[in-house]
Write an enzyme that holds these catalytic residues in place. Structure first.
Site, mmCIF file in Angstrom:
data_model
loop_
_atom_site.group_PDB
_atom_site.id
_atom_site.type_symbol
_atom_site.label_atom_id
_atom_site.label_comp_id
_atom_site.label_asym_id
_atom_site.label_seq_id
_atom_site.Cartn_x
_atom_site.Cartn_y
_atom_site.Cartn_z
ATOM 1 N N CYS A 123 0.799 -1.245 0.000
ATOM 2 C CA CYS A 123 0.000 0.000 0.000
ATOM 3 C C CYS A 123 0.820 1.277 0.000
ATOM 4 C CB CYS A 123 -1.008 0.007 1.140
ATOM 5 S SG CYS A 123 -0.280 0.037 2.786
ATOM 6 N N LYS A 196 -6.102 -8.909 11.115
ATOM 7 C CA LYS A 196 -6.033 -7.464 10.937
ATOM 8 C C LYS A 196 -7.393 -6.972 10.472
ATOM 9 C CE LYS A 196 -3.678 -3.882 8.327
ATOM 10 N NZ LYS A 196 -2.535 -3.577 7.473
ATOM 11 N N ARG A 206 -1.901 6.259 8.093
ATOM 12 C CA ARG A 206 -2.024 6.408 6.635
ATOM 13 C C ARG A 206 -1.488 7.749 6.193
ATOM 14 N NH1 ARG A 206 -7.766 3.290 5.731
ATOM 15 N NH2 ARG A 206 -6.961 1.256 6.394
ATOM 16 N N ARG A 218 -10.559 -0.821 2.539
ATOM 17 C CA ARG A 218 -9.871 -2.101 2.633
ATOM 18 C C ARG A 218 -10.782 -3.240 3.118
ATOM 19 N NH1 ARG A 218 -5.131 0.252 1.580
ATOM 20 N NH2 ARG A 218 -3.982 1.514 3.063
ATOM 21 N N LYS A 249 -4.524 -6.979 15.390
ATOM 22 C CA LYS A 249 -4.493 -5.540 15.167
ATOM 23 C C LYS A 249 -5.857 -5.016 14.723
ATOM 24 C CE LYS A 249 -2.437 -2.510 11.811
ATOM 25 N NZ LYS A 249 -1.682 -2.402 10.612
#
Ligand code: PBG
Length: 323
Positions: A123, A196, A206, A218, A249
Protein backbone atom coordinates in the site's frame (compact mmCIF):
# COMPACT_ATOMS: atom_id res chain seq x y z
CA UNK A 1 -14.94 -19.58 55.07
CA UNK A 2 -13.03 -17.52 52.54
CA UNK A 3 -15.44 -14.65 52.43
CA UNK A 4 -15.76 -11.28 54.14
CA UNK A 5 -14.77 -10.44 56.84
CA UNK A 6 -12.09 -13.18 56.78
CA UNK A 7 -11.22 -12.42 53.18
CA UNK A 8 -10.33 -8.86 52.33
CA UNK A 9 -8.86 -8.33 48.87
CA UNK A 10 -7.88 -4.81 49.83
CA UNK A 11 -5.07 -6.15 52.06
CA UNK A 12 -2.69 -6.52 49.11
CA UNK A 13 -3.72 -3.15 47.70
CA UNK A 14 -2.69 -1.25 50.81
CA UNK A 15 0.74 -0.01 49.72
CA UNK A 16 2.53 0.52 46.45
CA UNK A 17 5.14 -2.09 47.46
CA UNK A 18 2.49 -4.73 48.16
CA UNK A 19 0.70 -4.01 44.91
CA UNK A 20 3.98 -4.23 43.07
CA UNK A 21 4.78 -7.56 44.71
CA UNK A 22 1.60 -9.28 43.56
CA UNK A 23 1.17 -7.63 40.16
CA UNK A 24 0.32 -10.31 37.58
CA UNK A 25 1.23 -8.42 34.44
CA UNK A 26 4.23 -6.21 33.79
CA UNK A 27 5.14 -4.24 30.73
CA UNK A 28 8.74 -4.86 29.79
CA UNK A 29 10.50 -2.53 27.38
CA UNK A 30 12.23 -5.52 25.78
CA UNK A 31 8.83 -6.69 24.52
CA UNK A 32 8.02 -3.40 22.82
CA UNK A 33 8.49 -2.65 19.13
CA UNK A 34 8.83 0.89 17.79
CA UNK A 35 7.57 1.66 14.26
CA UNK A 36 9.88 3.72 12.03
CA UNK A 37 9.04 5.45 8.75
CA UNK A 38 11.89 5.84 6.26
CA UNK A 39 11.69 8.51 3.55
CA UNK A 40 14.08 9.78 0.86
CA UNK A 41 16.51 12.64 1.35
CA UNK A 42 18.93 13.68 4.06
CA UNK A 43 18.29 15.62 7.21
CA UNK A 44 14.54 15.09 6.85
CA UNK A 45 12.38 14.73 9.94
CA UNK A 46 8.69 15.34 9.32
CA UNK A 47 6.55 14.70 12.41
CA UNK A 48 2.76 14.50 12.25
CA UNK A 49 1.07 17.29 14.10
CA UNK A 50 0.51 16.32 17.72
CA UNK A 51 2.15 12.92 17.18
CA UNK A 52 5.83 13.73 17.52
CA UNK A 53 6.88 10.09 17.71
CA UNK A 54 5.36 9.32 14.32
CA UNK A 55 7.70 11.12 11.94
CA UNK A 56 8.94 10.39 8.47
CA UNK A 57 12.71 10.34 8.67
CA UNK A 58 15.42 10.17 6.03
CA UNK A 59 17.85 7.32 6.56
CA UNK A 60 20.49 9.42 8.38
CA UNK A 61 17.88 10.61 10.89
CA UNK A 62 16.35 7.16 11.09
CA UNK A 63 19.72 5.71 12.09
CA UNK A 64 20.13 8.28 14.86
CA UNK A 65 16.61 7.52 16.07
CA UNK A 66 17.25 3.77 15.96
CA UNK A 67 20.41 4.19 18.02
CA UNK A 68 18.43 6.02 20.65
CA UNK A 69 15.67 3.40 20.58
CA UNK A 70 18.23 0.63 21.00
CA UNK A 71 20.01 2.45 23.83
CA UNK A 72 16.68 2.71 25.66
CA UNK A 73 16.36 -1.08 25.57
CA UNK A 74 13.39 -1.28 23.18
CA UNK A 75 13.17 -4.80 21.75
CA UNK A 76 12.87 -4.10 18.04
CA UNK A 77 11.86 -1.63 15.36
CA UNK A 78 9.28 -2.20 12.63
CA UNK A 79 10.19 -0.51 9.35
CA UNK A 80 7.86 1.16 6.88
CA UNK A 81 8.92 3.01 3.74
CA UNK A 82 7.76 6.09 1.89
CA UNK A 83 9.18 5.66 -1.62
CA UNK A 84 10.26 8.40 -4.01
CA UNK A 85 7.69 7.24 -6.55
CA UNK A 86 4.63 5.02 -6.56
CA UNK A 87 3.25 2.97 -9.44
CA UNK A 88 0.62 0.34 -10.25
CA UNK A 89 3.04 -2.53 -9.69
CA UNK A 90 4.43 -1.26 -6.36
CA UNK A 91 7.94 -1.46 -7.80
CA UNK A 92 9.43 0.39 -4.83
CA UNK A 93 8.36 -2.40 -2.49
CA UNK A 94 10.73 -5.03 -3.89
CA UNK A 95 13.40 -2.83 -5.46
CA UNK A 96 16.82 -3.82 -4.18
CA UNK A 97 17.53 -0.09 -3.81
CA UNK A 98 14.10 0.68 -2.38
CA UNK A 99 13.76 2.89 0.66
CA UNK A 100 13.27 0.06 3.17
CA UNK A 101 16.09 -1.98 1.65
CA UNK A 102 18.44 1.02 1.93
CA UNK A 103 17.28 1.69 5.47
CA UNK A 104 17.86 -1.95 6.44
CA UNK A 105 21.43 -1.90 5.14
CA UNK A 106 22.20 1.36 6.92
CA UNK A 107 20.62 0.20 10.18
CA UNK A 108 22.38 -3.17 10.05
CA UNK A 109 25.66 -1.34 9.96
CA UNK A 110 24.89 1.45 12.42
CA UNK A 111 22.97 -0.55 15.06
CA UNK A 112 23.98 -4.19 14.47
CA UNK A 113 22.35 -5.52 17.64
CA UNK A 114 18.94 -3.98 17.06
CA UNK A 115 16.20 -6.38 15.89
CA UNK A 116 14.86 -5.19 12.53
CA UNK A 117 11.33 -6.17 11.55
CA UNK A 118 9.76 -5.07 8.29
CA UNK A 119 6.16 -4.52 7.32
CA UNK A 120 5.52 -6.39 4.07
CA UNK A 121 2.72 -4.69 2.16
CA UNK A 122 2.20 -2.90 -1.13
CA UNK A 123 0.00 0.00 0.00
CA UNK A 124 2.83 2.47 0.54
CA UNK A 125 4.16 1.73 -2.95
CA UNK A 126 1.07 1.51 -5.15
CA UNK A 127 -0.25 4.64 -6.87
CA UNK A 128 -3.78 3.70 -5.76
CA UNK A 129 -2.82 2.96 -2.15
CA UNK A 130 -4.29 -0.55 -2.00
CA UNK A 131 -2.42 -3.44 -0.41
CA UNK A 132 -2.38 -5.56 -3.58
CA UNK A 133 -2.49 -5.38 -7.37
CA UNK A 134 -5.61 -3.67 -8.70
CA UNK A 135 -7.52 -4.64 -11.82
CA UNK A 136 -10.80 -2.90 -12.68
CA UNK A 137 -10.99 -1.52 -9.13
CA UNK A 138 -10.66 -4.99 -7.63
CA UNK A 139 -7.68 -6.00 -5.49
CA UNK A 140 -6.56 -9.20 -7.21
CA UNK A 141 -5.45 -11.73 -4.64
CA UNK A 142 -3.30 -14.24 -6.49
CA UNK A 143 -1.45 -11.69 -8.62
CA UNK A 144 -0.46 -9.85 -5.45
CA UNK A 145 1.18 -12.88 -3.86
CA UNK A 146 4.21 -12.91 -6.12
CA UNK A 147 4.94 -9.24 -5.45
CA UNK A 148 4.53 -9.69 -1.71
CA UNK A 149 6.88 -12.68 -1.79
CA UNK A 150 9.46 -10.69 -3.77
CA UNK A 151 9.17 -7.88 -1.25
CA UNK A 152 9.79 -10.24 1.66
CA UNK A 153 12.82 -11.79 -0.06
CA UNK A 154 14.32 -8.39 -0.80
CA UNK A 155 13.88 -7.40 2.86
CA UNK A 156 15.61 -10.59 3.94
CA UNK A 157 18.45 -9.93 1.49
CA UNK A 158 18.87 -6.43 2.91
CA UNK A 159 19.11 -7.74 6.47
CA UNK A 160 15.64 -8.00 8.02
CA UNK A 161 15.48 -10.23 11.10
CA UNK A 162 11.83 -11.08 10.43
CA UNK A 163 9.19 -10.08 7.91
CA UNK A 164 5.63 -9.08 8.84
CA UNK A 165 3.06 -9.36 6.04
CA UNK A 166 0.17 -6.97 6.70
CA UNK A 167 -1.69 -7.05 3.39
CA UNK A 168 -4.37 -9.65 4.30
CA UNK A 169 -4.30 -11.45 0.92
CA UNK A 170 -5.21 -15.14 1.17
CA UNK A 171 -2.22 -17.44 0.86
CA UNK A 172 0.48 -14.83 1.30
CA UNK A 173 2.18 -16.53 4.23
CA UNK A 174 2.65 -19.72 2.20
CA UNK A 175 3.87 -17.75 -0.81
CA UNK A 176 6.35 -15.79 1.30
CA UNK A 177 7.58 -18.92 3.14
CA UNK A 178 8.14 -20.70 -0.17
CA UNK A 179 10.03 -17.76 -1.69
CA UNK A 180 12.19 -17.19 1.39
CA UNK A 181 13.10 -20.88 1.57
CA UNK A 182 13.96 -21.18 -2.10
CA UNK A 183 16.25 -18.14 -1.81
CA UNK A 184 18.11 -19.55 1.18
CA UNK A 185 16.31 -17.58 3.89
CA UNK A 186 14.79 -20.51 5.73
CA UNK A 187 15.98 -18.91 8.99
CA UNK A 188 13.94 -15.74 8.57
CA UNK A 189 10.70 -15.91 10.58
CA UNK A 190 7.31 -14.66 9.42
CA UNK A 191 5.27 -12.62 11.87
CA UNK A 192 1.91 -12.62 10.18
CA UNK A 193 -0.60 -9.85 10.75
CA UNK A 194 -3.08 -12.71 10.80
CA UNK A 195 -6.04 -10.94 12.35
CA UNK A 196 -6.03 -7.46 10.94
CA UNK A 197 -9.34 -5.66 11.03
CA UNK A 198 -10.63 -3.03 8.62
CA UNK A 199 -10.33 -0.39 11.30
CA UNK A 200 -10.97 3.34 11.61
CA UNK A 201 -7.98 3.53 13.96
CA UNK A 202 -5.32 3.50 11.22
CA UNK A 203 -5.97 7.15 10.29
CA UNK A 204 -2.75 8.85 11.47
CA UNK A 205 -0.64 5.98 10.13
CA UNK A 206 -2.02 6.41 6.64
CA UNK A 207 -0.95 10.02 6.77
CA UNK A 208 2.49 9.05 8.07
CA UNK A 209 2.91 6.33 5.46
CA UNK A 210 1.06 8.22 2.74
CA UNK A 211 -0.93 5.06 2.06
CA UNK A 212 -4.64 5.94 2.15
CA UNK A 213 -6.49 4.15 -0.67
CA UNK A 214 -7.34 6.49 -3.55
CA UNK A 215 -10.73 4.81 -4.03
CA UNK A 216 -12.86 2.44 -1.98
CA UNK A 217 -11.57 1.03 1.28
CA UNK A 218 -9.87 -2.10 2.63
CA UNK A 219 -13.00 -4.00 3.67
CA UNK A 220 -12.64 -6.37 0.73
CA UNK A 221 -9.51 -7.86 2.30
CA UNK A 222 -9.20 -6.84 5.96
CA UNK A 223 -11.41 -8.49 8.59
CA UNK A 224 -14.87 -7.26 9.47
CA UNK A 225 -14.80 -5.89 13.05
CA UNK A 226 -17.88 -7.96 13.87
CA UNK A 227 -16.04 -11.25 13.41
CA UNK A 228 -13.94 -13.04 16.01
CA UNK A 229 -14.31 -16.66 14.88
CA UNK A 230 -13.17 -15.67 11.42
CA UNK A 231 -10.12 -13.99 12.99
CA UNK A 232 -9.19 -17.28 14.62
CA UNK A 233 -9.54 -19.05 11.27
CA UNK A 234 -7.14 -16.49 9.82
CA UNK A 235 -4.68 -17.33 12.61
CA UNK A 236 -5.08 -21.05 12.06
CA UNK A 237 -4.59 -20.82 8.30
CA UNK A 238 -1.54 -18.57 8.62
CA UNK A 239 0.04 -21.02 11.05
CA UNK A 240 -0.73 -23.87 8.66
CA UNK A 241 0.99 -21.91 5.88
CA UNK A 242 4.08 -21.49 8.04
CA UNK A 243 3.69 -18.34 10.12
CA UNK A 244 6.07 -18.32 13.11
CA UNK A 245 4.15 -15.72 15.08
CA UNK A 246 0.77 -14.00 14.92
CA UNK A 247 -0.13 -10.35 15.04
CA UNK A 248 -3.54 -9.06 16.16
CA UNK A 249 -4.49 -5.54 15.17
CA UNK A 250 -5.75 -3.04 16.27
CA UNK A 251 -4.94 -4.02 19.85
CA UNK A 252 -7.43 -2.42 22.23
CA UNK A 253 -10.54 -2.99 20.09
CA UNK A 254 -9.48 -6.67 19.69
CA UNK A 255 -8.60 -7.76 23.23
CA UNK A 256 -11.16 -10.57 23.03
CA UNK A 257 -9.51 -11.93 19.89
CA UNK A 258 -6.11 -11.58 21.50
CA UNK A 259 -7.23 -13.56 24.54
CA UNK A 260 -8.84 -16.23 22.37
CA UNK A 261 -5.73 -16.53 20.19
CA UNK A 262 -3.57 -16.77 23.33
CA UNK A 263 -5.69 -19.63 24.64
CA UNK A 264 -5.62 -21.49 21.36
CA UNK A 265 -2.16 -21.03 19.84
CA UNK A 266 1.21 -21.66 21.46
CA UNK A 267 3.18 -19.28 19.26
CA UNK A 268 4.45 -15.79 20.05
CA UNK A 269 1.58 -13.34 19.73
CA UNK A 270 2.12 -9.73 18.76
CA UNK A 271 -0.44 -6.97 19.17
CA UNK A 272 -0.31 -3.70 17.26
CA UNK A 273 -1.34 -0.74 19.40
CA UNK A 274 -2.14 1.34 16.34
CA UNK A 275 -1.79 5.00 15.45
CA UNK A 276 -5.39 5.93 16.24
CA UNK A 277 -5.20 4.40 19.71
CA UNK A 278 -2.10 6.49 20.34
CA UNK A 279 -3.55 9.64 18.78
CA UNK A 280 -6.71 9.53 20.88
CA UNK A 281 -4.73 9.52 24.11
CA UNK A 282 -2.31 12.20 22.86
CA UNK A 283 -5.19 14.46 21.85
CA UNK A 284 -7.05 14.01 25.13
CA UNK A 285 -3.86 14.52 27.13
CA UNK A 286 -3.08 17.71 25.21
CA UNK A 287 -6.43 19.05 26.45
CA UNK A 288 -5.73 18.00 29.99
CA UNK A 289 -8.51 15.40 29.90
CA UNK A 290 -6.33 12.51 30.96
CA UNK A 291 -2.81 11.70 32.05
CA UNK A 292 -0.88 10.38 29.07
CA UNK A 293 1.63 8.30 30.99
CA UNK A 294 -1.03 6.52 33.03
CA UNK A 295 -3.34 6.02 30.06
CA UNK A 296 -0.51 4.66 27.91
CA UNK A 297 0.80 2.28 30.56
CA UNK A 298 -2.71 1.10 31.36
CA UNK A 299 -3.28 0.43 27.64
CA UNK A 300 -0.04 -1.52 27.29
CA UNK A 301 -0.72 -3.48 30.49
CA UNK A 302 -4.21 -4.40 29.30
CA UNK A 303 -2.83 -5.60 25.96
CA UNK A 304 -0.31 -7.80 27.78
CA UNK A 305 -2.91 -9.04 30.22
CA UNK A 306 -5.11 -10.12 27.31
CA UNK A 307 -2.25 -12.28 26.07
CA UNK A 308 0.23 -10.37 23.92
CA UNK A 309 3.88 -11.35 24.18
CA UNK A 310 5.04 -8.41 22.10
CA UNK A 311 3.44 -5.00 21.54
CA UNK A 312 4.09 -2.75 18.58
CA UNK A 313 3.53 0.74 19.91
CA UNK A 314 4.37 4.38 19.19
CA UNK A 315 4.84 4.70 22.97
CA UNK A 316 7.83 2.33 22.97
CA UNK A 317 10.38 5.10 23.47
CA UNK A 318 8.33 7.04 25.96
CA UNK A 319 7.46 3.86 27.82
CA UNK A 320 11.14 2.98 28.08
CA UNK A 321 11.67 6.23 29.95
CA UNK A 322 8.62 5.79 32.15
CA UNK A 323 9.33 2.20 33.20
C1 PBG B 1 -0.08 -1.48 5.94
C2 PBG B 1 -0.29 -1.18 7.37
C3 PBG B 1 -1.23 -0.33 7.98
C4 PBG B 1 -0.90 -0.29 9.34
C5 PBG B 1 0.20 -1.13 9.52
N1 PBG B 1 0.54 -1.69 8.30
C6 PBG B 1 -2.31 0.50 7.40
C7 PBG B 1 -3.49 -0.10 6.78
O1 PBG B 1 -3.69 -1.30 6.74
O2 PBG B 1 -4.28 0.72 6.27
C8 PBG B 1 -1.58 0.54 10.40
C9 PBG B 1 -0.74 0.90 11.59
C10 PBG B 1 -1.24 2.00 12.45
O3 PBG B 1 -2.36 2.55 12.29
O4 PBG B 1 -0.51 2.36 13.37
N2 PBG B 1 -1.07 -2.22 5.31
Amino acid sequence: MGVFPVTRLRRFRRTAALRDLVRETRVDVRDLVFPLFACPGTGVERPLEGLEEIAQRSIDRLCAEAEEVHALGVGAVLLFGIPEEKDEAATGAYDDHGIVQQALRALRERVPELVLLTDVCLCEYTSHGHCGVVDEREVVNDLSLELLARTAVSHAEAGADAVCPSDMMDGRVGAIRGALDSEGFEQVPIVSYAAKYASAFYGPFREAADSAPAFGDRRGYQLDPGNAREALRECELDLAEGADALMIKPALPSLDVLAAARARFDVPIFAYNVSGEYAMVKAAAARGWLDERQAALESLTAIKRAGADVIVTYWAKEAARWL
